[in-house]
Design an enzyme around this catalytic site. Structure first.
Site, PDB file in Angstrom:
ATOM      1  N   ASP A   1       0.802  -1.224   0.000  1.00 17.95           N
ATOM      2  CA  ASP A   1       0.000   0.000   0.000  1.00 17.95           C
ATOM      3  C   ASP A   1       0.835   1.274   0.000  1.00 17.95           C
ATOM      4  O   ASP A   1       0.342   2.336   0.374  1.00 17.95           O
ATOM      5  CB  ASP A   1      -0.932   0.007   1.215  1.00 17.95           C
ATOM      6  CG  ASP A   1      -0.167   0.045   2.540  1.00 17.95           C
ATOM      7  OD1 ASP A   1       1.057  -0.184   2.529  1.00 17.95           O
ATOM      8  OD2 ASP A   1      -0.802   0.299   3.579  1.00 17.95           O
ATOM      9  N   GLU A   2       2.086   1.204  -0.454  1.00 16.39           N
ATOM     10  CA  GLU A   2       2.921   2.402  -0.431  1.00 16.39           C
ATOM     11  C   GLU A   2       3.859   2.423  -1.640  1.00 16.39           C
ATOM     12  O   GLU A   2       4.486   1.409  -1.963  1.00 16.39           O
ATOM     13  CB  GLU A   2       3.739   2.457   0.860  1.00 16.39           C
ATOM     14  CG  GLU A   2       4.599   3.709   0.985  1.00 16.39           C
ATOM     15  CD  GLU A   2       5.286   3.793   2.338  1.00 16.39           C
ATOM     16  OE1 GLU A   2       4.579   4.027   3.336  1.00 16.39           O
ATOM     17  OE2 GLU A   2       6.513   3.604   2.402  1.00 16.39           O
TER      18      GLU A   2
END
Length: 333
Positions: A64-65
């Site tokens: 998620d990054e």
């Protein structure tokens, strides 16, 4: 343990790393949901395919990054940020938070304050006003132990770290780390956006819905081990990789975690070979407590051409004989 929580749950004191029992005491109406890593990976892939079409220089930092190099794109940073957020939402139906700054350290800090669904632009002129009042732990790389040590020196904010006595930091942390502290606190970071990196290891793991007894629940744990090895073989095949190290990870009901690794004689790719290595690792573990998690890992990876890549052997046969054989390995005292 709790892996993440919604913002509503966080407001009630429920945070990642907390035990479910403590979370239930903290917020009795909290809904506890099981993790779904297949879904996480699916939406992660959708998100990254959408945004890389706008900003192709992307550094992948996990599910998620990501980091982007935006220097050669639209000079209107806010409009560009809105385009990226819009593309992510259109592809996944989910919101994301974006920080735009001169370097990766400041961009990471900028991505946090306006969550959820935030868009924050942080310029050099904003450091003293917006960054220095933040806690030192907001600097990515300052963990709980370093933060506690800084607190012991009377340094709690990033601004206090920027103004700290050099000799004090040198004595407490060593010259190299102290220099990094001072540079980071002043918003300095020269790390480039790295668009490609070699895969060092591949892992698969499962957290059981209930803690399993090694002997009584042998069929269930055996089936999970087979499934993990099959999925691992598929992961290696898709990436055209072979492994020289096979490992296992066990987490007991008391959250104590053990790992074991084995270097195999030749690079392996298939589910049978992975299972053989995992069984050998399990023979070196004493299973005298209930199991919460079981995982398999492949390391020391090397690339194979598509032509040279053998099949990953499909599904392993899982009849009574194989169940007994695998179960004997994982229930060894």
């Amino acid at each position: 343990m709790v892996t993440t929580s919604t913002y509503e749950a966080r407001a009630l004191g429920v945070h990642s790393g907390m035990s479910p029992m403590r979370a239930a005491r903290q917020a009795p109406d909290t809904l506890l949901l099981p993790p779904n890593f297949e879904a996480y990976r699916h939406y992660s892939a959708l998100f990254k395919r959408a945004v890389v079409g706008i900003a192709p220089l992307m550094e992948n930092r996990g599910i998620d990054e990501v980091y982007f190099e935006l220097g050669d794109l639209d000079p209107d940073s806010r409009s560009l940020g809105l385009r990226l957020k819009g593309a992510a939402h259109e592809a996944t139906g989910l919101s994301c938070s974006l920080g735009i700054a001169a370097n990766k350290l400041l961009a990471k800090i900028a991505s946090g304050p306006d969550k959820p669904d935030g868009l924050t632009l942080l310029g050099p002129e904003d450091i003293s006003r917006r960054v220095w009042p933040l806690a030192v732990a907001k600097i990515n790389g300052i963990g709980p132990k370093a933060a506690a040590k800084l607190h012991g020196l009377g340094i709690r904010t990033i601004g206090e770290l920027a103004a700290a006595d050099e000799a004090l930091l040198d004595q407490a942390f060593g010259a190299r780390l102290a220099l990094w502290f001072r540079e980071s606190a002043n918003g300095m970071d020269e790390r480039p956006v790295v668009t490609e990196s070699a895969t060092k290891s591949v892992s698969r793991e499962t957290t059981f819905k209930r803690d399993l007894a090694a002997r009584a629940d042998r069929p269930r744990s055996s089936a999970v081990l087979v499934e993990l090895c099959e999925k691992m073989a598929g992961d290696l095949a898709r990436r055209h990789l072979a492994a020289r190290t096979i490992g296992i990870k066990l987490r007991y009901a008391d959250f104590h975690t053990v790992t074991r690794d084995l270097t195999v004689p030749r690079p392996v790719t298939g589910a049978r070979d992975i299972l053989t290595g995992a069984r050998e690792c399990l023979r070196r573990v004493t299973l005298d407590r209930r199991l919460r998690l079981l995982g398999v890992r492949a390391g020391s990876l090397s690339g194979l051409s598509a032509a040279a890549m053998p099949g990953h052997q499909g599904e392993l046969p899982f009849g009574e004989d194989s169940a007994a054989l695998i179960g004997a390995a994982i229930s060894r005292d």
